[in-house]
Design an enzyme around this catalytic site. Sequence first.
Site, mmCIF file in Angstrom:
data_model
loop_
_atom_site.group_PDB
_atom_site.id
_atom_site.type_symbol
_atom_site.label_atom_id
_atom_site.label_comp_id
_atom_site.label_asym_id
_atom_site.label_seq_id
_atom_site.Cartn_x
_atom_site.Cartn_y
_atom_site.Cartn_z
ATOM 1 N N GLU A 245 0.829 -1.218 0.000
ATOM 2 C CA GLU A 245 0.000 0.000 0.000
ATOM 3 C C GLU A 245 0.861 1.266 0.000
ATOM 4 O O GLU A 245 1.794 1.390 0.790
ATOM 5 C CB GLU A 245 -0.863 -0.034 1.278
ATOM 6 C CG GLU A 245 -1.840 1.111 1.399
ATOM 7 C CD GLU A 245 -2.781 0.942 2.596
ATOM 8 O OE1 GLU A 245 -2.577 0.027 3.421
ATOM 9 O OE2 GLU A 245 -3.736 1.737 2.700
ATOM 10 N N LYS B 49 -8.852 3.232 -2.606
ATOM 11 C CA LYS B 49 -9.245 2.475 -1.409
ATOM 12 C C LYS B 49 -10.641 2.916 -0.969
ATOM 13 O O LYS B 49 -10.916 4.114 -0.873
ATOM 14 C CB LYS B 49 -8.233 2.760 -0.299
ATOM 15 C CG LYS B 49 -8.377 1.906 0.951
ATOM 16 C CD LYS B 49 -7.237 2.267 1.925
ATOM 17 C CE LYS B 49 -7.182 1.342 3.134
ATOM 18 N NZ LYS B 49 -6.037 1.694 4.015
ATOM 19 N N CYS C 205 -5.887 -3.203 1.472
ATOM 20 C CA CYS C 205 -5.817 -3.354 2.928
ATOM 21 C C CYS C 205 -7.184 -3.393 3.619
ATOM 22 O O CYS C 205 -7.844 -4.417 3.573
ATOM 23 C CB CYS C 205 -4.930 -2.239 3.503
ATOM 24 S SG CYS C 205 -4.214 -2.662 5.113
ATOM 25 N N GLY D 208 21.781 5.173 28.688
ATOM 26 C CA GLY D 208 22.262 5.093 30.066
ATOM 27 C C GLY D 208 22.148 3.669 30.564
ATOM 28 O O GLY D 208 21.093 3.060 30.442
ATOM 29 N N GLY E 280 22.888 -0.991 34.944
ATOM 30 C CA GLY E 280 23.170 -2.323 35.472
ATOM 31 C C GLY E 280 21.900 -3.147 35.626
ATOM 32 O O GLY E 280 21.964 -4.344 35.894
ATOM 33 N N SER F 297 17.653 -1.284 30.871
ATOM 34 C CA SER F 297 18.660 -0.633 30.026
ATOM 35 C C SER F 297 19.517 -1.668 29.306
ATOM 36 O O SER F 297 19.940 -1.448 28.163
ATOM 37 C CB SER F 297 19.520 0.333 30.843
ATOM 38 O OG SER F 297 20.136 -0.327 31.923
ATOM 39 N N ASN G 216 13.985 12.977 41.858
ATOM 40 C CA ASN G 216 13.854 13.335 40.444
ATOM 41 C C ASN G 216 15.077 14.069 39.901
ATOM 42 O O ASN G 216 15.408 13.935 38.724
ATOM 43 C CB ASN G 216 12.606 14.201 40.232
ATOM 44 C CG ASN G 216 11.328 13.385 40.287
ATOM 45 O OD1 ASN G 216 11.356 12.163 40.141
ATOM 46 N ND2 ASN G 216 10.205 14.052 40.491
#
Lengths: 553, 553
Positions: free
Chosen positions: A43, A112, A148, A301, A304, A308, A378
């Site tokens: 499409e 369509k 579609c 970042g 550990g 992430s 924060n």
Amino acid sequence: MKLRVALAQINPTVGDLEGNAALISEYTDQAKKAAADVIVFPEMVLTGYPVEDLAMRASFRSASKKALAQLVTSLNPSIVSVVGYLDESTTGAPQNNVAIIYGSKIAATYTKRHLPNYGVFDEFRNFVPGDSTLVIRVKGVDIGIAICEDIWHSLADLAARKPGLVLVPNGSPYERNKDDVRLALVQKRAKEIGAPLAYVNMTGGQDDLVFDGDTIVVDARGVVISRAAQFQDQLLVVDIDSATQTSTPDVVISESGVEASDSLPPAVAARMSDNEEIWNALVMGLRDYVAKNKFRSVVVGLSGGIDSALVAAIAVDALGAKCVNGVAMPSKYSSDHSVEDATAFAANTGIHFRNVEIEPMVQSFMQSITLKAVAAENIQARVRGTTLMGISNQEGHLVLATGNKSELAVGYSTLYGDAVGGFAPIKDIYKTDVWALATWRNAQATARGEVAPIPQRSIEKEPSAELRPDQKDSDSLPEYELLDQLLTRYVDGDQGSAALIAAGFDSALVMRVIAMVDKAEYKRRQYPPGTKVSVRAFGKDRRLPMTSRWSEA
Amino acid sequence: MKLRVALAQINPTVGDLEGNAALISEYTDQAKKAAADVIVFPEMVLTGYPVEDLAMRASFRSASKKALAQLVTSLNPSIVSVVGYLDESTTGAPQNNVAIIYGSKIAATYTKRHLPNYGVFDEFRNFVPGDSTLVIRVKGVDIGIAICEDIWHSLADLAARKPGLVLVPNGSPYERNKDDVRLALVQKRAKEIGAPLAYVNMTGGQDDLVFDGDTIVVDARGVVISRAAQFQDQLLVVDIDSATQTSTPDVVISESGVEASDSLPPAVAARMSDNEEIWNALVMGLRDYVAKNKFRSVVVGLSGGIDSALVAAIAVDALGAKCVNGVAMPSKYSSDHSVEDATAFAANTGIHFRNVEIEPMVQSFMQSITLKAVAAENIQARVRGTTLMGISNQEGHLVLATGNKSELAVGYSTLYGDAVGGFAPIKDIYKTDVWALATWRNAQATARGEVAPIPQRSIEKEPSAELRPDQKDSDSLPEYELLDQLLTRYVDGDQGSAALIAAGFDSALVMRVIAMVDKAEYKRRQYPPGTKVSVRAFGKDRRLPMTSRWSEA
């Protein structure tokens, strides 16, 4: 008549008319070499899909029509090409069209007719619908066309025209188990129409969407003749036994013809497991977001923790380790294993890695303004966000956000902090699935004799944001096993509190989780980022693709 | 027959079914006291408007219907009330409806037939349309009903039924000069139908939209009988001479009745000037965003420049000086007059004010990561954003972003920096209009014998971001007079480069500005904020109001 049909399961880029046209030419030549009679593209392949409000720009519509006109003269004239593009009605309204190209001419066009306007689709906003069926005759076979969403509705009017074959270009985004739904639908329509049906879908990532391919050909009884691989570009060439001269076509391209002398074996690609499917969707989504936006590398970042690590592992598979930059940013509340596990991930995968202590920045804020409790927590997340954006601005990497769906759904995240990033690869993945995918990916590596990318301790350790001493996710949230069950029903299933309680969940817990989700949902809206600004007079923003190559300048 | 019609130009809150119901009751009682025969409320007054994807929540639809049922029993039964609410079709699909309530019963309902799906509207996504006209007889007058978008289309079918009066509930957002367009439309439809028409619109801010009221009543020739004030809640009570028994009504409430003994004078409120209109829209939009989201106060960074001063002045008018917190955050590149002018603004208006030097925080970042040029400039903006968010988290104020439309359109802004904020009051205001509004607001103050809020130097100084030595906006951007002309045409007018060049603009400048706008537009999308995350499986986010009181919990 054995018609040879080539289905181009390819990955166009929204707005890149020139690049998409080149791709169309290349695949058309390939199809011709394979002695195909017809090639069908997904499409709106010429403009890419979805174009969203680009459809409403006169200059873009005109560029699409111009690109189509050029393509008509340059495509191999001895094969019928079914090419989706953006057109205009006689009154200038945008249309989602396909052109049937043959002999350096447009033999017919189709608009369509059913426009989806739910979930991720906004097509009533962007297009006007067509109102007629199209049947073209190729080598005596009367071919019906649908686009579609058309096949998600009754095609009784097309069925009444008794086509010998139906071709369906699609832009159908991946969802879990969507392939099963698609197959059943394709089979149902083929049986209703009483003709073979060839369904071609695109691949690739486009903003928040991923197209998984999964091109399917079934015969008139709904039996699968051929099925393409998932998440791979591919030219699927299929011989389809089609009845001839069954209809009164709108356009005759050829009354009869010679069948290809060779015979193609049926090709049905193996299906992926659920985890493999999701992994491929995540990798493809990230790869295309980066590439189509002309980035070359990412920065993430590394705490550990598992989120992430999983994001970085997806990035390694999408871009290669040399394009991935990991940054550990420990604070005084970080555990010893925080930097160790981040370092281990980097060693396992070979990504670029650095360590930036955030304590000096956090202290400078704490000395300038009075911050306690959550406000102080924060600040740590925001110093990390600012650090990543600084590195991004200096070195040109795209920042990846690492939030998962469970924590985002309940608002366990810091705005302008860990939420910083241009792309959030696992924002649609619940925490329990994060663990499952990490385990699956490591097992894949082990099975191939490779080093498992994700440190086992990252998978096993108790989740913690490490923003205050001894903090655990479970201080603030229910156990993830339970939370994810509730979120799946409330967020994805739109089940209300009554239904959840009736299903046996504790009513206090249900109300607590719903309150968290609703609050988080409104908070995300109350703080729409500075970036989501309208440049319209008192109106909401234009809805344009995040990823597009289109500019007038 | 002189029918007395009350038009309730009021400000509902999305999702606050209880509060909206109380407002409806209160205004119905007022209308009854004024001897009105009928009271008409704005579109979807019971749920608030627009509800966006809340329409698709079964629990919300059911709450709307329940609230309506309660209202039916509690409303004064001796007046006809026309009340908009959210209903469901027989198949459970959401409908944008009005109920005609009289004698503690629902006498009739009408479903909106034309659903707008452009610009700020998404109604094809949220509702299914109705398919029939409605005429009810009250005191012998046959009253036709239409909802908002309905009257933007031909009402030939309603006109054919020859109503003696037409009532139109609306949720029509403010745009510049929208009042002129509305009046002309209302006049045209009244003439076409051959009956008086009463158009009632809501007031108030809802997310990015502002509803300005501007309720209008015209006679069958289109002559204005009454018009409400702009941007004010008001019950407009109007005597409308209406022909009786002109139609075959669907429902008869009363065949005849006694006219009110007194006579109301026609009331046509004076129109505001353009600047006054815009100012009122900005003040109302901010006041409601703060109040409806249950904030009580705001915090804004004051640079001494015109943008932040204007934003703070809007906030003072919206909330009162005691609810506004200004923060100067000078860096080593700030001019002397930066803090002086911020201090002067605070002294002029009496807002809370503090000064936070950002140099220590900026230095801590510069010592930890290598940042040059724009990356270093951005750190300053992000330290300011983090400082404001820290104060917001600690003290509970909503952060206001101060970007204007000109700089946002061309991307002259720092993501997660000056773009930080929950609401951006002047994001739809070009820089040249920022100056004009500041001058207008100061003149208003002077005319009233008050201290002008905005320091004259803030208006007159050359615009600068002050992120490096001697930086000026004009280093990076064309003069704002010229830039704003181009943006108005390209961004608001959707004119392409060819049209702009044909209009006499320098072609290199046109291409430069278009490239800046397109790049900024894509950048905003490439870095959708961490907050704009989907919690749907591989789908875009649900579209819910930013501001809503609705929660199941």
